[in-house]
Design a protein around this motif. Structure first.
Motif, PDB file in Angstrom:
ATOM      1  N   LEU A  10       0.847  -1.192   0.000  1.00 32.83           N
ATOM      2  CA  LEU A  10       0.000   0.000   0.000  1.00 32.83           C
ATOM      3  C   LEU A  10       0.881   1.240   0.000  1.00 32.83           C
ATOM      4  N   ASP A  11       0.962   1.896  -1.147  1.00 34.22           N
ATOM      5  CA  ASP A  11       1.799   3.086  -1.301  1.00 34.22           C
ATOM      6  C   ASP A  11       0.945   4.330  -1.073  1.00 34.22           C
ATOM      7  N   ALA A  65      -8.141   5.749  -2.705  1.00 34.04           N
ATOM      8  CA  ALA A  65      -8.889   4.693  -3.383  1.00 34.04           C
ATOM      9  C   ALA A  65      -7.998   3.979  -4.405  1.00 34.04           C
ATOM     10  N   LYS A  66      -7.250   4.736  -5.192  1.00 26.05           N
ATOM     11  CA  LYS A  66      -6.355   4.138  -6.191  1.00 26.05           C
ATOM     12  C   LYS A  66      -5.275   3.291  -5.520  1.00 26.05           C
ATOM     13  N   ALA A  67      -4.734   3.781  -4.420  1.00 26.04           N
ATOM     14  CA  ALA A  67      -3.677   3.050  -3.713  1.00 26.04           C
ATOM     15  C   ALA A  67      -4.205   1.727  -3.159  1.00 26.04           C
ATOM     16  N   ALA A  76      -3.049  -2.031  -4.414  1.00 24.09           N
ATOM     17  CA  ALA A  76      -2.514  -3.026  -3.481  1.00 24.09           C
ATOM     18  C   ALA A  76      -3.317  -4.326  -3.562  1.00 24.09           C
ATOM     19  N   MET A  77      -4.636  -4.225  -3.620  1.00 23.04           N
ATOM     20  CA  MET A  77      -5.465  -5.431  -3.657  1.00 23.04           C
ATOM     21  C   MET A  77      -5.259  -6.234  -4.936  1.00 23.04           C
ATOM     22  N   ARG A  78      -4.948  -5.565  -6.019  1.00 24.44           N
ATOM     23  CA  ARG A  78      -4.698  -6.284  -7.275  1.00 24.44           C
ATOM     24  C   ARG A  78      -3.421  -7.125  -7.183  1.00 24.44           C
ATOM     25  N   LYS A  79      -2.566  -6.833  -6.227  1.00 23.90           N
ATOM     26  CA  LYS A  79      -1.333  -7.589  -6.017  1.00 23.90           C
ATOM     27  C   LYS A  79      -1.513  -8.723  -5.007  1.00 23.90           C
ATOM     28  N   SER A  80      -2.699  -8.843  -4.460  1.00 25.06           N
ATOM     29  CA  SER A  80      -2.942  -9.807  -3.394  1.00 25.06           C
ATOM     30  C   SER A  80      -2.702 -11.242  -3.847  1.00 25.06           C
ATOM     31  N   PRO A  81      -2.010 -12.008  -3.015  1.00 21.27           N
ATOM     32  CA  PRO A  81      -1.908 -13.442  -3.303  1.00 21.27           C
ATOM     33  C   PRO A  81      -3.259 -14.102  -3.017  1.00 21.27           C
TER      34      PRO A  81
END
Length: 149
Positions: free
Chosen positions: A62-63, A113-115, A119-124
């Motif tokens: 989360l950036d 919201a974008k951040a 981050a969620m799109r990178k979730s394993p």
């Protein structure tokens, strides 16, 4: 903002996420085909490794730098220094997640919201929900909280 200030903010964020994670809810439809979403589950889906691993994942992915940079006095007045993005997504039978949305986009800054979505799109993969020992597809809600000062 200095790096130590960002670390402090992120530490507060992680504590709030841990507390908020405990209130995550499962929602979906009832009595629908096996390929569809299931509401009443025996075991809820969860991030592999639990709350500690979820917090570590957010810390690493989360950036908030753009969020912090975009927070001027108008943004503070509109969104506040504490923002909670309520994520809604589907956890499939194999633990993959899809259909990631923010339920309350008008309550959080566009940058936050974008951040969160990034981050969620990178979730394993998650551990899927189960009914009678079998994995099922279900909808999940998860808050992500940031304190921006």
């Amino acid at each position: 903002m200095q790096l130590t200030g960002l670390k402090t903010i992120f530490s507060i964020l992680l504590l709030m996420v841990i507390c908020s994670s405990l209130r995550a809810q499962v929602i979906a439809k009832r009595d629908i085909p096996a390929d569809s979403l299931v509401q009443n589950v025996d075991d809820f889906p969860y991030f592999k490794g639990g709350v500690v691993a979820w917090s570590r994942f957010l810390q690493n992915n989360l950036d908030l730098s753009r969020t912090v940079g975009a927070m001027d006095s108008l943004a503070y007045a509109r969104y506040g220094s504490r923002q909670t993005a309520m994520l809604k997504f589907i956890v499939c039978e194999d633990g993959s997640i899809c259909n990631i949305e923010i339920e309350n986009p008008d309550k959080v800054s566009p940058e936050f919201a974008k951040a969160v979505l990034s981050a969620m799109r990178k979730s394993p993969q998650w551990m899927p929900a189960q009914v009678k020992g079998k994995p099922v597809k279900t909808r999940f809600r998860q808050p992500v909280v940031a304190v921006i000062e």
